[in-house]
Design an enzyme around this catalytic site. Structure first.
Site, PDB file in Angstrom:
ATOM      1  N   HIS A  17       0.844  -1.205   0.000  1.00  0.00           N
ATOM      2  CA  HIS A  17       0.000   0.000   0.000  1.00  0.00           C
ATOM      3  C   HIS A  17       0.879   1.255   0.000  1.00  0.00           C
ATOM      4  O   HIS A  17       0.621   2.200  -0.744  1.00  0.00           O
ATOM      5  CB  HIS A  17      -0.878   0.041   1.251  1.00  0.00           C
ATOM      6  N   LYS A  41     -16.321  -7.461   3.526  1.00  0.00           N
ATOM      7  CA  LYS A  41     -15.459  -8.065   4.546  1.00  0.00           C
ATOM      8  C   LYS A  41     -16.108  -7.976   5.919  1.00  0.00           C
ATOM      9  O   LYS A  41     -16.975  -7.143   6.144  1.00  0.00           O
ATOM     10  CB  LYS A  41     -14.092  -7.362   4.561  1.00  0.00           C
ATOM     11  N   ARG A  91      -1.949  -6.275  -7.832  1.00  0.00           N
ATOM     12  CA  ARG A  91      -0.862  -7.210  -7.541  1.00  0.00           C
ATOM     13  C   ARG A  91      -0.761  -8.304  -8.581  1.00  0.00           C
ATOM     14  O   ARG A  91       0.315  -8.756  -8.929  1.00  0.00           O
ATOM     15  CB  ARG A  91      -1.085  -7.877  -6.181  1.00  0.00           C
ATOM     16  N   SER A 128      -3.200  -7.860   3.212  1.00  0.00           N
ATOM     17  CA  SER A 128      -3.574  -7.602   4.611  1.00  0.00           C
ATOM     18  C   SER A 128      -4.162  -8.848   5.262  1.00  0.00           C
ATOM     19  O   SER A 128      -3.876  -9.154   6.428  1.00  0.00           O
ATOM     20  CB  SER A 128      -4.590  -6.462   4.689  1.00  0.00           C
TER      21      SER A 128
HETATM   22  O1  PNS Z   1      -8.763  -2.734   0.353  1.00  0.00           O
HETATM   23  P1  PNS Z   1     -10.075  -3.177  -0.209  1.00  0.00           P
HETATM   24  O2  PNS Z   1     -10.889  -3.963   0.798  1.00  0.00           O
HETATM   25  O3  PNS Z   1      -9.936  -3.894  -1.515  1.00  0.00           O
HETATM   26  O4  PNS Z   1     -10.882  -1.809  -0.484  1.00  0.00           O
HETATM   27  C1  PNS Z   1     -12.081  -1.831  -1.139  1.00  0.00           C
HETATM   28  C2  PNS Z   1     -12.822  -0.526  -1.045  1.00  0.00           C
HETATM   29  C3  PNS Z   1     -12.934  -0.025   0.395  1.00  0.00           C
HETATM   30  C4  PNS Z   1     -12.107   0.544  -1.850  1.00  0.00           C
HETATM   31  C5  PNS Z   1     -14.206  -0.879  -1.637  1.00  0.00           C
HETATM   32  O5  PNS Z   1     -14.814  -1.849  -0.856  1.00  0.00           O
HETATM   33  C6  PNS Z   1     -15.099   0.295  -1.732  1.00  0.00           C
HETATM   34  O6  PNS Z   1     -15.063   0.954  -2.757  1.00  0.00           O
HETATM   35  N1  PNS Z   1     -15.867   0.565  -0.650  1.00  0.00           N
HETATM   36  C7  PNS Z   1     -16.686   1.712  -0.506  1.00  0.00           C
HETATM   37  C8  PNS Z   1     -18.110   1.437  -0.937  1.00  0.00           C
HETATM   38  C9  PNS Z   1     -18.258   1.696  -2.413  1.00  0.00           C
HETATM   39  O7  PNS Z   1     -17.937   2.742  -2.928  1.00  0.00           O
HETATM   40  N2  PNS Z   1     -18.724   0.658  -3.072  1.00  0.00           N
HETATM   41  C10 PNS Z   1     -18.919   0.666  -4.500  1.00  0.00           C
HETATM   42  C11 PNS Z   1     -17.699   0.098  -5.184  1.00  0.00           C
HETATM   43  S1  PNS Z   1     -17.943   0.090  -6.927  1.00  0.00           S
END
Ligand code: PNS
Length: 165
Positions: A17, A41, A91, A128
């Protein structure tokens, strides 16, 4: 001023990150790193305040980087902070399918572009989820996370602290 939004769960923030944030900071005048809630999650290991503090401490050497923690939609945050683009690290091919879907949906929702940055090969296996698992069972993950994160993890799960059961 061109601003990039780097969103993620960051539970915890690791060296992969950090590398993406460092590269975003070279490409954009300002970077907002957002610790967010991923509804896919379960309960996070570290709460928002802890994640925000760890990211702030880990990126203190970078100019133009600000850290926020919030729930809600990435596109809403992007418009709130005036971001020109969302920056995501990739990744491996396995990351691509989900990230492509989110990038396309976010673009349709708000017109915001997502820029994918390939993670350096040194970090391509760092996740993570795996770090939490290794740390939980007393393994040493300090080679894969910034010092402030290693310190928090060691407080939570003492190294070599696995117990027989
Ligand atoms: O590190 P991660 O878990 O891959 O992060 C994912 C994250 C937080 C960026 C994604 O879950 C997200 O965008 N969450 C916010 C809610 C949202 O905007 N959802 C629509 C995604 S298209």
């Amino acid at each position: 001023m061109r601003t990039a939004l780097v969103p993620g769960s960051f539970d915890p923030f690791h060296n992969g990150h950090l590398e993406i944030v460092e590269r975003a900071a070279r490409l954009f005048e300002s970077v907002v790193v957002a610790a967010m809630r991923n509804p896919q999650k379960g309960a996070p290991l570290f709460d928002f305040a802890e994640r925000k503090a760890m990211i702030e401490e880990s990126t203190a050497h970078l100019g133009g980087v600000r850290v926020v923690a919030m729930t809600g939609l990435v596109v809403d945050l992007a418009s709130e902070v005036g971001a020109s683009a969302i920056v995501k690290g990739l990744r491996a091919v396995s990351d691509f399918e989900n990230e492509l879907q989110m990038a396309q949906l976010n673009e349709r929702l708000s017109g915001i572009e997502t820029i994918f940055v390939p993670t350096h090969s040194a970090y391509s296996f760092v996740a993570s989820r795996l770090l939490r698992e290794v740390a939980r069972f007393g393994g040493d993950v300090s080679a894969f996370v910034p010092k402030p994160v290693a310190t928090r993890l060691a407080e939570r799960f003492p190294v070599g602290g696995a117990s027989r059961g």
